[in-house]
Design an enzyme around this catalytic site. Sequence first.
Site, short mmCIF file in Angstrom:
data_model
loop_
_atom_site.label_atom_id
_atom_site.label_comp_id
_atom_site.label_asym_id
_atom_site.label_seq_id
_atom_site.Cartn_x
_atom_site.Cartn_y
_atom_site.Cartn_z
CB THR A 128 31.54 -45.88 -4.59
OG1 THR A 128 31.29 -46.98 -5.46
CG2 THR A 128 33.01 -45.85 -4.21
N GLY A 172 27.82 -48.69 -8.00
CA GLY A 172 27.37 -47.38 -8.44
C GLY A 172 28.22 -46.28 -7.80
CB CYS A 173 29.06 -42.88 -8.97
SG CYS A 173 27.46 -42.43 -9.66
CG PHE A 174 24.83 -41.21 -5.96
CD1 PHE A 174 25.24 -39.97 -5.49
CD2 PHE A 174 24.03 -41.24 -7.09
CE1 PHE A 174 24.87 -38.79 -6.13
CE2 PHE A 174 23.65 -40.08 -7.74
CZ PHE A 174 24.07 -38.85 -7.26
#
Length: 328
Positions: free
Chosen positions: A146, A142-144
């Site tokens: 990462t 997921g972006c968060f």
Amino acid sequence: MKVAIVGASGYAGGELIRLLAYHSKAEVVCATSRKLAGTPLDQIHPQLKGFSNLTFTNPETDAIDADVAFLAVPHTAAMTYAGKLVSQGIKVVDLSADYRLPKDVFEKVYGVPHTDYFKAPYGIPELHRKDCINATFVSNPGCFPTGATLAAAPLAKYAHTIIYDSKTGVSGAGDNPSATTHYPNVGDNVGPYKLTTHRHLAEMQQEAAFLGSKAAVYFTPHLVPVNRGILTTAHILLKEPMEQKEVEKLYHDYYKNEYFIRFQKPVLGAVRGSNFCDIMVESEGTRVVAVSAIDNLVKGASGQAIQNMNLMCGFDEKDGLTGAGVFP
Ligand SMILES: NC(=O)c1ccc[n+]([C@@H]2O[C@H](COP(=O)([O-])OP(=O)(O)OC[C@H]3O[C@@H](n4cnc5c(N)ncnc54)[C@H](OP(=O)(O)O)[C@@H]3O)[C@@H](O)[C@H]2O)c1
């Protein structure tokens, strides 16, 4: 090398095509969209005119003739394609949440049954590179998680508590309009959401445990009026105090061979459009504040997915990803 993108009309799909246009070995030969099948790709992604002559097709796995496929589709959709594509001999990078967590945790966090579970490497290459090299399937994080995990990783095992406070741009929600992303609601405005219950917390906790940390991990996201980017402030509460010099050395040693990690004041403008993660760290004894900036659609999604593809296929890990950020 032939690449297929399932879910190519969305933000992550468009970004995959943009970045792969600069890859020395990959050519996108298939771009799917159910709603837009038959429509030229550059009508939906005008930024790609002249870079792709493809027309969207329906996502029919049997018709996909490629060496690698990216799944840039919502969670629960990816699990209907992943196993079939792998059984056709296609390497797959899944950008959705479907293979990031163990089955029982996924089902609890996402509230849906997993219909085709298998275990997959978790593709933050800076932490899981060995598992991604030559892999057939990689689950892109997921972006968060990462940005957050990269901010805290060097200190995670010394912490008793880690609190992540993130600000995200609006493209994190995908291209489907909603009241939250409606311009008057988001423009010139800032607000928190899912104060204690965001689904990405489970990935952050999983990664802290992977790093040998027993820390309690907390996470609160905020929506800010920018298109791209995630700025995460990690408050890392240590068991024992650590001086600034010691903390800095730890971070620099930890990431010394990592091309995509840069140490400088993290601002979204410096990483926008790039695969870099900028980090700054400051200690005040038992509390260390580490801040990271990434582009949610690049290091937080499509760029990292290409980094994983490069590892899976034995290419230079940086191929297609060496572009600088776009500022102003
Ligand atoms: N946006 C981000 O910053 C970000 C960051 C990290 C990870 N991700 C993840 O990446 C994935 C894509 O995100 P996005 O932001 O690009 O979403 P998006 O803009 O909403 O695009 C979704 C794409 O998937 C296709 N699609 C939807 N349901 C499908 C299905 N059942 N079968 C096949 N195709 C389907 C859509 O086209 P059709 O409906 O026309 O088929 C569209 O092309 C999601 O899992 C998301 O959580 C996104």
